[in-house]
Motif scaffolding. Structure first.
Motif, mmCIF file in Angstrom:
data_model
loop_
_atom_site.group_PDB
_atom_site.id
_atom_site.type_symbol
_atom_site.label_atom_id
_atom_site.label_comp_id
_atom_site.label_asym_id
_atom_site.label_seq_id
_atom_site.Cartn_x
_atom_site.Cartn_y
_atom_site.Cartn_z
ATOM 1 N N ILE A 1 4.660 90.260 22.516
ATOM 2 C CA ILE A 1 5.674 90.238 23.596
ATOM 3 C C ILE A 1 7.012 89.364 22.526
ATOM 4 O O ILE A 1 8.064 90.033 22.280
ATOM 5 C CB ILE A 1 5.524 89.813 24.921
ATOM 6 N N ARG A 2 6.448 88.309 22.316
ATOM 7 C CA ARG A 2 7.359 87.370 21.815
ATOM 8 C C ARG A 2 7.961 88.083 19.956
ATOM 9 O O ARG A 2 9.181 88.296 19.909
ATOM 10 C CB ARG A 2 6.828 86.094 21.262
ATOM 11 N N TYR A 3 6.931 88.636 19.456
ATOM 12 C CA TYR A 3 7.241 89.358 18.274
ATOM 13 C C TYR A 3 8.442 90.368 18.226
ATOM 14 O O TYR A 3 9.429 90.385 17.658
ATOM 15 C CB TYR A 3 6.051 89.686 17.506
ATOM 16 N N ILE A 4 8.132 90.977 19.115
ATOM 17 C CA ILE A 4 9.038 92.242 19.627
ATOM 18 C C ILE A 4 10.429 91.829 20.115
ATOM 19 O O ILE A 4 11.417 92.184 19.690
ATOM 20 C CB ILE A 4 8.329 93.390 20.683
ATOM 21 N N GLN A 5 10.274 90.714 20.850
ATOM 22 C CA GLN A 5 11.751 90.199 21.341
ATOM 23 C C GLN A 5 12.603 89.669 20.274
ATOM 24 O O GLN A 5 13.685 89.604 20.468
ATOM 25 C CB GLN A 5 11.490 89.070 22.520
ATOM 26 N N ASN A 6 11.905 89.131 19.380
ATOM 27 C CA ASN A 6 12.635 88.473 18.319
ATOM 28 C C ASN A 6 12.986 89.611 16.977
ATOM 29 O O ASN A 6 12.830 88.902 16.005
ATOM 30 C CB ASN A 6 11.760 87.300 17.563
ATOM 31 N N GLN A 7 13.002 90.718 17.138
ATOM 32 C CA GLN A 7 13.080 91.658 16.152
ATOM 33 C C GLN A 7 14.530 91.525 15.459
ATOM 34 O O GLN A 7 14.411 91.530 13.934
ATOM 35 C CB GLN A 7 13.120 93.116 16.568
ATOM 36 N N GLU A 8 15.509 91.139 15.978
ATOM 37 C CA GLU A 8 16.759 90.752 15.357
ATOM 38 C C GLU A 8 16.701 89.647 14.330
ATOM 39 O O GLU A 8 17.059 89.745 13.073
ATOM 40 C CB GLU A 8 17.801 90.507 16.357
ATOM 41 N N LYS A 9 15.937 88.794 14.615
ATOM 42 C CA LYS A 9 15.877 87.580 13.795
ATOM 43 C C LYS A 9 14.827 87.730 12.707
ATOM 44 O O LYS A 9 14.872 87.453 11.681
ATOM 45 C CB LYS A 9 15.452 86.166 14.490
ATOM 46 N N HIS A 10 13.671 88.549 12.950
ATOM 47 C CA HIS A 10 12.915 88.987 12.194
ATOM 48 C C HIS A 10 13.371 89.662 11.073
ATOM 49 O O HIS A 10 13.097 89.551 9.790
ATOM 50 C CB HIS A 10 11.616 89.645 12.744
ATOM 51 N N HIS A 11 14.232 90.615 11.347
ATOM 52 C CA HIS A 11 14.558 91.823 10.407
ATOM 53 C C HIS A 11 15.751 91.152 9.491
ATOM 54 O O HIS A 11 16.235 91.910 8.706
ATOM 55 C CB HIS A 11 14.884 92.969 10.895
ATOM 56 N N GLN A 12 16.020 89.906 9.776
ATOM 57 C CA GLN A 12 17.065 89.227 8.702
ATOM 58 C C GLN A 12 16.343 88.844 7.402
ATOM 59 O O GLN A 12 16.850 88.616 6.456
ATOM 60 C CB GLN A 12 17.748 88.015 9.717
ATOM 61 N N LYS A 13 15.123 88.789 7.656
ATOM 62 C CA LYS A 13 14.146 88.336 6.339
ATOM 63 C C LYS A 13 13.376 89.538 5.848
ATOM 64 O O LYS A 13 12.892 89.483 4.803
ATOM 65 C CB LYS A 13 13.372 87.060 7.023
ATOM 66 N N GLU A 14 13.110 90.549 6.901
ATOM 67 C CA GLU A 14 12.229 91.594 6.346
ATOM 68 C C GLU A 14 12.613 93.078 6.666
ATOM 69 O O GLU A 14 13.158 93.160 7.958
ATOM 70 C CB GLU A 14 10.754 91.215 6.989
ATOM 71 N N SER A 15 12.495 93.846 5.875
ATOM 72 C CA SER A 15 13.035 95.262 6.043
ATOM 73 C C SER A 15 12.014 95.772 6.880
ATOM 74 O O SER A 15 10.665 95.450 6.954
ATOM 75 C CB SER A 15 13.200 96.029 4.855
ATOM 76 N N PHE A 16 12.431 97.059 7.797
ATOM 77 C CA PHE A 16 11.555 97.806 8.326
ATOM 78 C C PHE A 16 10.347 98.267 7.708
ATOM 79 O O PHE A 16 9.236 98.148 8.022
ATOM 80 C CB PHE A 16 12.403 98.825 9.167
ATOM 81 N N LEU A 17 10.739 98.945 6.332
ATOM 82 C CA LEU A 17 9.721 99.485 5.667
ATOM 83 C C LEU A 17 8.537 98.167 5.158
ATOM 84 O O LEU A 17 7.428 98.520 5.337
ATOM 85 C CB LEU A 17 10.245 99.953 4.257
ATOM 86 N N ASP A 18 9.113 97.116 4.938
ATOM 87 C CA ASP A 18 8.147 96.108 4.515
ATOM 88 C C ASP A 18 7.258 95.684 5.678
ATOM 89 O O ASP A 18 5.998 95.383 5.633
ATOM 90 C CB ASP A 18 8.709 94.813 4.080
ATOM 91 N N GLU A 19 7.890 95.625 6.877
ATOM 92 C CA GLU A 19 7.257 95.121 8.075
ATOM 93 C C GLU A 19 6.170 96.268 8.303
ATOM 94 O O GLU A 19 4.839 95.724 8.953
ATOM 95 C CB GLU A 19 8.258 95.211 9.311
#
Length: 152
Positions: free
Chosen positions: A112-130
């Motif tokens: 849940i926390r991971y999904i809530q923080n998608q905006e922050k997460h994708h500042q560092k990693e692309s969707f393809l890499d994720e």
């Protein structure tokens, strides 16, 4: 007695066709609400959803009365039609395919926390890499040419 209270915790990930950045921040919450309604109508429990402009993460407690493929086909078809009917994006479509990743009950708060923080997460990693990391972490055999449609 039927197993009506069983829940399988599944995280779904799928992209907009060609990973185009079409999900607008102006209407993404309405999209999440609409998708939540689809899951609820099918008697599943929405735990968390969030989207980036080019993809969506959905985490549910799934009841075993319906197949994963039937459920996601329903969600993708109905939400695409809704986006078009609302005139949010006339040519909107989800890319073929999806990822479905099961999680233990003990992992629910972290997912849940991971999904809530998608905006922050994708500042560092692309969707393809994720997405590649998900496939590798879950030890899913995959071939790059079958994962994503490229622009033609």
């Amino acid at each position: 007695m039927p197993n009506t209270y069983t829940q399988i915790h599944i995280q779904f990930v799928f992209a907009v066709t060609y990973r185009a950045a079409l999900i607008d921040t102006e209407w993404k919450e309405r999209l999440h609400q609409y998708i939540t309604g689809i899951f609820q109508q099918n008697d599943h429990k929405m735990l968390q959803t969030n989207s980036m402009p080019d993809h969506i993460h959905i985490f549910i407690g799934m009841r075993p009365h319906q197949s994963v493929s039937a459920l996601i086909q329903n969600v993708k078809t109905d939400s695409s039609k809704w986006i078009k009917a609302q005139r949010l994006y006339p040519q909107f479509a989800w890319q073929e395919g999806y990822g479905a990743f099961s999680h233990a009950k003990s992992q629910v708060p972290d997912v849940i926390r991971y999904i809530q923080n998608q905006e922050k997460h994708h500042q560092k990693e692309s969707f393809l890499d994720e997405y590649r990391k998900f496939l590798n972490a879950f030890e899913i055999d995959w071939n790059e040419k079958y994962i994503f449609q490229e622009l033609e």
